[in-house]
Design a protein around this motif. Sequence first.
Motif, PDB file in Angstrom:
ATOM      1  N   GLU A 198      -2.755   0.884  -3.701  1.00  0.00           N
ATOM      2  CA  GLU A 198      -3.997   0.150  -3.539  1.00  0.00           C
ATOM      3  C   GLU A 198      -5.200   0.921  -4.091  1.00  0.00           C
ATOM      4  O   GLU A 198      -6.147   0.320  -4.614  1.00  0.00           O
ATOM      5  N   ARG A 214      -1.305   4.943 -16.886  1.00  0.00           N
ATOM      6  CA  ARG A 214      -2.724   5.259 -17.074  1.00  0.00           C
ATOM      7  C   ARG A 214      -2.942   6.666 -17.629  1.00  0.00           C
ATOM      8  O   ARG A 214      -4.051   7.200 -17.536  1.00  0.00           O
ATOM      9  N   GLU A 232       1.681   2.675  -8.861  1.00  0.00           N
ATOM     10  CA  GLU A 232       0.831   1.597  -8.348  1.00  0.00           C
ATOM     11  C   GLU A 232       0.633   1.760  -6.847  1.00  0.00           C
ATOM     12  O   GLU A 232       1.582   1.743  -6.073  1.00  0.00           O
ATOM     13  N   LYS A 288      -5.146   0.701  -7.931  1.00  0.00           N
ATOM     14  CA  LYS A 288      -5.635  -0.608  -8.366  1.00  0.00           C
ATOM     15  C   LYS A 288      -7.151  -0.706  -8.278  1.00  0.00           C
ATOM     16  O   LYS A 288      -7.790  -1.343  -9.114  1.00  0.00           O
ATOM     17  N   SER A 289      -7.744  -0.059  -7.261  1.00  0.00           N
ATOM     18  CA  SER A 289      -9.195  -0.126  -7.090  1.00  0.00           C
ATOM     19  C   SER A 289      -9.939   0.879  -7.958  1.00  0.00           C
ATOM     20  O   SER A 289     -11.173   0.878  -8.000  1.00  0.00           O
ATOM     21  N   THR A 316       0.841  -1.185   0.000  1.00  0.00           N
ATOM     22  CA  THR A 316       0.000   0.000   0.000  1.00  0.00           C
ATOM     23  C   THR A 316       0.885   1.247   0.000  1.00  0.00           C
ATOM     24  O   THR A 316       2.102   1.156   0.243  1.00  0.00           O
TER      25      THR A 316
END
Length: 390
Positions: free
Chosen positions: A77, A122, A75, A80-81, A38
Amino acid sequence: MPFSFDGLASTSISCVEMHTSGEPTRIILSGFPELTGTLMEQRALAKANFDQYRRFLMLEPRGHRDMYGAILRPETELVKSGEADFGVLFMHNDGFSTMCGHATIAIGRFLVDCDDEQIFPRRKMLKYDTGTETTSIKLHVPCGVVDVDVPTLPIGKSDPCRPISFIAVPSFVTGISVMVHLPEENRWPELGVRDSITADFCYGGAYYCVINATELGFPQGLSEDYIQRLSHATALLKKTVNETSELSYLTRHIQTAEQGILYSVLIVDDTKLDNDPSSSEKGLCFFANQQIDRSPTGGSVAARISLAYAKGNLSIGEQRKFDSLFTGSDKGLRGFVGSAIEELKNEGEADGSRKSVCVRVKVQGYANYMGYSTFVAEAADGLGVNGFLL
């Protein structure tokens, strides 16, 4: 490149150099060790195992006492969500901070301009608003997620002529007109016979003490001529607050009850305050290990807007201008603009007796590029990667 360090350097780190209202942000592009987990786990790993890289970049001879840096984290948490587009860790002369407004402004612009998918995988997923001609980024920082809007040209690159803005994490007051008793060893000469001061305390991603220059013992206001005296006074004030258990509520989150520390003392030049709404509030921010912010300090703008709102001096949507000791039209550096955009109901108590509210604050400012750098350390260099602080 006319010269290669291949075979000479044991360490090589590449960065983009930016500034926001004169305050630097050294953005690491490559060379920092891999971090996993995280965002807070990555922060803990950087502190525990790779702090020499912070010293390498922030301290002398490659940096200086007031250098500021950012570690890009594509990257986390929340990335990623889908709750964030990108992550970042902040670092300074004494460690890693929870929030940084000036760096957020700079990083927002950099990410819009970044077309390297290895750095920003992204990038193509960012949302562009044709009405406002801005690109939105949800940036995951240690204190939460901040929404950044970057003015964007038709060619897809950032527009340096319009201000970047971000909406800070919920900001709030923890104490208004708090009397802080100073033990004898923590008093400074300018106090005279006084043994206490009165100040306000608030949160804008980190905890700030806001105090008038005259209350601190400087009736002549802020001046570069006695910065060392101001630094000495604020260091002793911060030490007192952080070491006094009875004052721990001043650095406790009113929503989560998480205990923090006083990160910064912001001196407001009350000798320059007036009632002209077009004028700016001038201040000087000391943070971390007495690092001096050249900008008006984005996190403190969020905190000070929450303070003005709690005192009834500011309405939702009303803007306020902020300058540092080093910004202003005479210095060629533009300050920040802050406004409360939403009140968030909260059941916490700010000072043990008064109900408090959180507000969402919008902060605006300009960031500019300065250059690109590659820092190296030769294996034979006795200084190594540790750096030093003068």
